[in-house]
Design an enzyme around this catalytic site. Structure first.
Site, PDB file in Angstrom:
ATOM      1  N   ASP A  20       0.748  -1.316  -0.033  1.00  0.00           N
ATOM      2  CA  ASP A  20      -0.015  -0.052   0.044  1.00  0.00           C
ATOM      3  C   ASP A  20       0.828   1.284   0.174  1.00  0.00           C
ATOM      4  O   ASP A  20       1.876   1.316   0.408  1.00  0.00           O
ATOM      5  CB  ASP A  20      -1.007  -0.227   0.985  1.00  0.00           C
ATOM      6  CG  ASP A  20      -2.031   0.980   1.103  1.00  0.00           C
ATOM      7  OD1 ASP A  20      -2.284   1.456  -0.099  1.00  0.00           O
ATOM      8  OD2 ASP A  20      -2.678   1.250   2.236  1.00  0.00           O
ATOM      9  N   HIS A  37       2.673   3.166  -8.873  1.00  0.00           N
ATOM     10  CA  HIS A  37       2.489   1.785  -8.979  1.00  0.00           C
ATOM     11  C   HIS A  37       4.017   1.361  -9.708  1.00  0.00           C
ATOM     12  O   HIS A  37       4.301   0.278  -9.488  1.00  0.00           O
ATOM     13  CB  HIS A  37       1.244   1.320  -9.914  1.00  0.00           C
ATOM     14  CG  HIS A  37       0.145   1.697  -9.331  1.00  0.00           C
ATOM     15  ND1 HIS A  37      -0.188   1.606  -7.787  1.00  0.00           N
ATOM     16  CD2 HIS A  37      -1.135   2.414  -9.610  1.00  0.00           C
ATOM     17  CE1 HIS A  37      -1.333   1.937  -7.484  1.00  0.00           C
ATOM     18  NE2 HIS A  37      -2.142   2.625  -8.607  1.00  0.00           N
ATOM     19  N   LEU A 132      10.504 -21.075  -4.232  1.00  0.00           N
ATOM     20  CA  LEU A 132       9.511 -19.812  -3.759  1.00  0.00           C
ATOM     21  C   LEU A 132       8.270 -20.087  -4.594  1.00  0.00           C
ATOM     22  O   LEU A 132       8.324 -20.086  -5.860  1.00  0.00           O
ATOM     23  CB  LEU A 132      10.060 -18.440  -3.795  1.00  0.00           C
ATOM     24  CG  LEU A 132       9.016 -17.388  -3.226  1.00  0.00           C
ATOM     25  CD1 LEU A 132       8.978 -17.452  -1.660  1.00  0.00           C
ATOM     26  CD2 LEU A 132       9.287 -16.083  -3.720  1.00  0.00           C
TER      27      LEU A 132
END
Ligand code: FPP
Length: 238
Positions: A20, A37, A132
């Site tokens: 955020d 972004h 991962l």
């Protein structure tokens, strides 16, 4: 390399992250929200590298929520294109890093077919990787996930429901619950992220805006996690 202030025996298995503060980061600099972004992509892949470096097994990010459709059409379009570009541009390098890519969320007609195809291609490309697991929550809402799970249970005709029944019908039943959930930008909210799964997660709220967040901040959040006493409703070790 695991920083020496972290206990290598207690690295969280699954870390989830609400990235955020991109918009505020950009506005503070007199830039467009969408520039925030773009700047957030660098943070994201630094943090992914950090997670790989210290042996985190699952890393999940909130990329686009079921509520994000309410943003101005231009920003929604930007976010759709941005997510698509990241999938296209990063899948090869993630594949080379032995990362398995998964998507979590409603794959419904709101999501352009083109993007659904890119998601499936990235999952297929990386499905046999053993490093991962990088999960991208896209068109994801925690309540929607629970509703969809309940609907699947009803459709299956099952008469007795337990927690296991719900768990088996979540978007990815193989995904372990997150041990640690991090939210950046100083907001102390869950915002409909992984509602079922985070029942016993440790929450760490960082004041750093996402584009300024790096693997160092990830390690600091893990330190905070390691300093806590997880009791899961019991009495813990002490
Ligand atoms: C929140 O900032 C951030 C987002 C809505 C999107 C973040 C997405 C990425 C970094 C890309 C991820 C994509 C993939 C495929 C992994 P905000 O706009 O809510 O910031 P604000 O609270 O300051 O307005």
């Amino acid at each position: 390399m695991i920083p020496e202030y972290l206990d290598p025996k207690f690295i969280p298995k699954h870390i989830a992250c609400v990235m955020d503060g991109n918009g505020r980061w950009a506005e503070k600099r007199g830039l467009k929200r969408t520039d925030g972004h773009t700047a957030g992509e660098k943070s994201l892949f630094d943090v992914v590298e950090g997670a790989i470096e210290i042996g985190v097994e699952w890393f999940t990010v909130f990329a686009f929520s079921t509520e994000n459709w309410k943003r101005p059409a231009k920003e929604v379009q930007f976010l759709l294109d941005f997510n698509e570009q990241i999938i296209i541009q990063r899948q090869e390098e993630l594949n080379e890093r032995n990362v398995r890519i998964c998507f979590l969320g409603r794959r419904d007609s709101k999501v352009p077919k083109r993007i659904l195809k890119r998601m499936k291609d990235a999952e297929d490309l990386t499905e046999s990787n053993t490093g991962l697991t990088f999960t991208v929550a896209f068109n994801y809402g925690g309540r929607a996930e629970i509703v969809d799970a309940v609907q699947k249970v009803i459709d299956s005709g099952v008469k007795r429901v337990t927690e296991k029944t719900i768990e088996r019908n979540l978007y990815n039943p193989a995904m372990p619950d997150p041990d640690l959930v991090i939210r950046t930008s100083g907001e102390s909210r869950v915002s409909n992220f992984l509602l079922w799964e985070l029942a016993y997660s440790e929450l760490v709220f960082s004041n750093t805006l996402w584009p300024d967040f790096s693997r160092k901040d990830l390690f600091k959040a893990i330190k905070e996690f390691q300093d806590r006493d997880r009791r899961f409703g019991g009495l813990g070790e002490s």
